[in-house]
Design a protein around this motif. Structure first.
Motif, PDB file in Angstrom:
ATOM      1  N   ARG A 116      43.995  48.094  33.224  1.00 34.22           N
ATOM      2  CA  ARG A 116      44.432  46.889  33.930  1.00 34.22           C
ATOM      3  C   ARG A 116      43.259  45.920  34.043  1.00 34.22           C
ATOM      4  N   VAL A 117      43.552  44.621  34.021  1.00 37.04           N
ATOM      5  CA  VAL A 117      42.526  43.595  34.083  1.00 37.04           C
ATOM      6  C   VAL A 117      42.792  42.713  35.301  1.00 37.04           C
ATOM      7  N   TYR A 118      41.756  42.536  36.124  1.00 44.04           N
ATOM      8  CA  TYR A 118      41.875  41.750  37.357  1.00 44.04           C
ATOM      9  C   TYR A 118      40.903  40.580  37.342  1.00 44.04           C
ATOM     10  N   LYS A 119      41.316  39.496  37.988  1.00 41.52           N
ATOM     11  CA  LYS A 119      40.483  38.292  38.139  1.00 41.52           C
ATOM     12  C   LYS A 119      39.497  38.512  39.266  1.00 41.52           C
ATOM     13  N   ALA A 120      38.197  38.427  38.956  1.00 47.29           N
ATOM     14  CA  ALA A 120      37.164  38.573  39.981  1.00 47.29           C
ATOM     15  C   ALA A 120      37.204  37.383  40.934  1.00 47.29           C
TER      16      ALA A 120
ATOM     17  N   ASP B  52      32.085  43.232  47.098  1.00 46.87           N
ATOM     18  CA  ASP B  52      33.154  42.386  47.660  1.00 46.87           C
ATOM     19  C   ASP B  52      34.452  42.567  46.871  1.00 46.87           C
ATOM     20  N   ASN B  53      34.332  42.594  45.538  1.00 44.51           N
ATOM     21  CA  ASN B  53      35.511  42.714  44.688  1.00 44.51           C
ATOM     22  C   ASN B  53      36.130  44.104  44.765  1.00 44.51           C
ATOM     23  N   ILE B  54      35.316  45.153  44.936  1.00 41.68           N
ATOM     24  CA  ILE B  54      35.862  46.497  45.132  1.00 41.68           C
ATOM     25  C   ILE B  54      36.670  46.544  46.423  1.00 41.68           C
TER      26      ILE B  54
ATOM     27  N   ASN C  42      40.609  47.418  46.550  1.00 41.38           N
ATOM     28  CA  ASN C  42      41.131  48.491  47.400  1.00 41.38           C
ATOM     29  C   ASN C  42      42.221  48.000  48.352  1.00 41.38           C
ATOM     30  N   GLN C  43      42.178  46.701  48.670  1.00 43.90           N
ATOM     31  CA  GLN C  43      43.188  46.106  49.553  1.00 43.90           C
ATOM     32  C   GLN C  43      44.329  45.466  48.749  1.00 43.90           C
ATOM     33  N   SER C  44      44.325  45.672  47.433  1.00 42.00           N
ATOM     34  CA  SER C  44      45.329  45.070  46.532  1.00 42.00           C
ATOM     35  C   SER C  44      45.347  43.549  46.627  1.00 42.00           C
ATOM     36  N   LYS C  45      44.162  42.937  46.774  1.00 42.65           N
ATOM     37  CA  LYS C  45      44.078  41.485  46.918  1.00 42.65           C
ATOM     38  C   LYS C  45      43.510  40.782  45.689  1.00 42.65           C
ATOM     39  N   LEU C  46      43.266  41.526  44.595  1.00 46.71           N
ATOM     40  CA  LEU C  46      42.828  40.880  43.357  1.00 46.71           C
ATOM     41  C   LEU C  46      44.044  40.628  42.479  1.00 46.71           C
ATOM     42  N   LYS C  47      44.051  39.469  41.828  1.00 49.07           N
ATOM     43  CA  LYS C  47      45.163  39.108  40.954  1.00 49.07           C
ATOM     44  C   LYS C  47      45.008  39.823  39.613  1.00 49.07           C
TER      45      LYS C  47
END
Length: 123
Positions: free
Chosen positions: A85-89, A96-98, A102-107
Motif C-alpha cells: 500500500r502507498v500513503y501520502k506523507a 509523526d507519519n507513523i 497508526n491512527q488511519s489518518k494518512l491518505k
C-alpha cells in the motif's frame, strides 16, 4: 508491519519523508512491531523518468507500505500489484507519519493521485 519512508538522509525516526519515491537517495524501513529501523540506499536512483523499478530501488526488501510525498503511476501500480500500500506523507518526521498511519489518518494513494514529472508539487 514494515513501512518504507523515502528520505534525503538517514536521521532515524526524525528523518523527513522525501517528495518523490524514485529520486529519494535513501529508504528508511521501520518495523512497527519490533521498532527496528533499517537504511537502504536507493538501488534504482539513476532510472529514466517513468521507468522506476520499486523492488530494485528497495534492493529486494519486503515491505507492507510506503509513505512518501509523491510517486509515479507506474510505481504505484507495480507496488499495489505486489500487495504494498502507498500513503501520502504529511508534513513532519517519520515518527509523526507513523503516528498518523497508526491512527488511519494518512491518505492512501492510487494511480489517480500520482506525479507526472519529477518537478510536480504532489498535491
Amino acid at each position: 508491519m514494515k513501512v518504507c519512508f523515502p528520505v534525503k538522509s538517514n536521521e532515524g525516526v526524525n528523518s523527513i519523508p522525501y517528495n518523490h519515491f524514485g529520486s529519494a537517495p535513501v529508504f528508511i524501513i521501520c518495523d512497527l512491531e519490533s521498532n527496528d529501523i533499517k537504511e537502504i540506499k536507493n538501488g534504482d536512483l539513476g532510472h529514466e523518468h517513468g521507468k522506476c523499478q520499486p523492488i530494485k530501488a528497495l534492493s529486494g526488501e519486503t515491505v507492507d507500505a510506503i509513505v512518501v510525498g509523491g510517486i509515479g503511476q507506474g510505481a504505484i501500480s507495480k507496488l499495489n500489484t505486489m500487495g504494498i500500500r502507498v500513503y501520502k506523507a504529511e508534513e513532519g518526521s517519520i515518527k509523526d507519519n507513523i503516528d498518523l498511519l497508526n491512527q488511519s489518518k494518512l491518505k492512501e494513494l492510487d494511480i489517480n493521485h500520482t506525479c507526472t514529472s519529477h518537478s510536480c508539487e504532489h498535491h
